[in-house]
Design a protein around this motif. Sequence first.
Motif, short mmCIF file in Angstrom:
data_model
loop_
_atom_site.label_atom_id
_atom_site.label_comp_id
_atom_site.label_asym_id
_atom_site.label_seq_id
_atom_site.Cartn_x
_atom_site.Cartn_y
_atom_site.Cartn_z
N TYR A 1 43.42 2.83 -62.48
CA TYR A 1 42.40 1.88 -62.02
C TYR A 1 41.03 2.47 -62.35
O TYR A 1 40.89 3.66 -62.59
CB TYR A 1 42.55 1.59 -60.53
N ASN A 2 40.03 1.60 -62.38
CA ASN A 2 38.70 2.01 -62.87
C ASN A 2 38.82 2.62 -64.26
O ASN A 2 38.21 3.66 -64.56
CB ASN A 2 38.04 3.01 -61.91
N GLN B 1 35.31 -5.62 -61.33
CA GLN B 1 36.50 -4.90 -61.76
C GLN B 1 36.58 -3.57 -61.04
O GLN B 1 35.62 -3.08 -60.46
CB GLN B 1 36.42 -4.66 -63.28
N GLY B 2 37.77 -2.97 -61.04
CA GLY B 2 37.92 -1.64 -60.46
C GLY B 2 38.78 -1.66 -59.23
O GLY B 2 39.51 -2.60 -58.96
N THR B 3 38.72 -0.61 -58.44
CA THR B 3 39.56 -0.46 -57.26
C THR B 3 38.91 -1.15 -56.07
O THR B 3 38.04 -0.61 -55.42
CB THR B 3 39.74 1.03 -56.94
N GLN B 4 39.33 -2.37 -55.81
CA GLN B 4 38.76 -3.13 -54.72
C GLN B 4 39.74 -3.34 -53.57
O GLN B 4 39.38 -3.88 -52.54
CB GLN B 4 38.25 -4.48 -55.23
N ALA C 1 35.47 7.44 -61.84
CA ALA C 1 36.43 7.70 -60.76
C ALA C 1 37.78 7.05 -61.06
O ALA C 1 38.42 6.46 -60.20
CB ALA C 1 35.89 7.22 -59.42
N THR C 2 38.21 7.19 -62.31
CA THR C 2 39.51 6.65 -62.70
C THR C 2 40.62 7.39 -61.96
O THR C 2 40.63 8.62 -61.91
CB THR C 2 39.73 6.81 -64.21
N GLY C 3 41.52 6.64 -61.37
CA GLY C 3 42.67 7.22 -60.67
C GLY C 3 43.94 6.52 -61.08
O GLY C 3 43.95 5.72 -62.02
#
Length: 275
Positions: A113-114, A6-9, A214-216
């Motif tokens: 994201y994240n 999961q997350g910003t990939q 590192a949520t953006g």
Amino acid sequence: MRPATQGTQFNVGPVNAAGIVTKPARALVLASGLIAATSSVAFAQDVTVALGTMAGVPVTNAYLNPPFGHVVLGTHQFDLSSGNMIQVQPGQTASISGSYPNTSQVYVLLNSYNSYGAYKIGQIVMTFSDGTTLATDLVTGGNIREWRPGDGTSGTINTATDTHLVNVWTGQAQPAAGGGTAIIDMLTINLPAGQYKTLTNITMSVTSLNNPYATGMIVPGITINDGVKHCIRPGKSCHTSAEDQSKAWKWQPELPGATNTNPHQPSDENARGND
């Protein structure tokens, strides 16, 4: 522990360590090719904002077959013809400057994201020509949520409680970005009732404090309700001979809450009034 899948990939490319450079917005673009569902609605109050060079991340890096061009999402018009979106990472700020008179609402397409914790990740601050500002805190689980919600077991914040945030598109994430369900939400920011100020700047920021994952956020589009009628018929053909001769009342007020007088009031037995 957050899942590895999961997350910003999606590939966002190189990012300036100092943040996103502030650029003035390009000229506003009206979606003049859109036709209202009935002939009695000739105008819309949406003014789409071109994100310009600040939008440096292709939307297709994240989304599979996302909306493109001049589109209607959540009953509002957006200009997504650049194919790019703004990404704001922790510690970064993105700003759009311009002059948008009579602003009553701002519609922002955005997701986080994240998104592994429920906390304030940043703000959207609007500045007006009279020097006043209006700040909206962005809180995961409140008025912003994960762009790729997954199956509910990923640990991300996949729901939001604020009624000003609505889902306007649901599709798929790119396989390289993890695949699965992907969404685009729209946040409505209202000015205080009765205030139609000139908006001069929109600043979006993400805090680097208390942000362990590192949520953006990502922003594909912004549209402003300027309270003014705009012709959206092809060729801007709102003043045709038939229209001018009609006795029907087909016009929106110049400003919300205003009262207009029908210039074609019935004057003889052949007049049909409010047809």
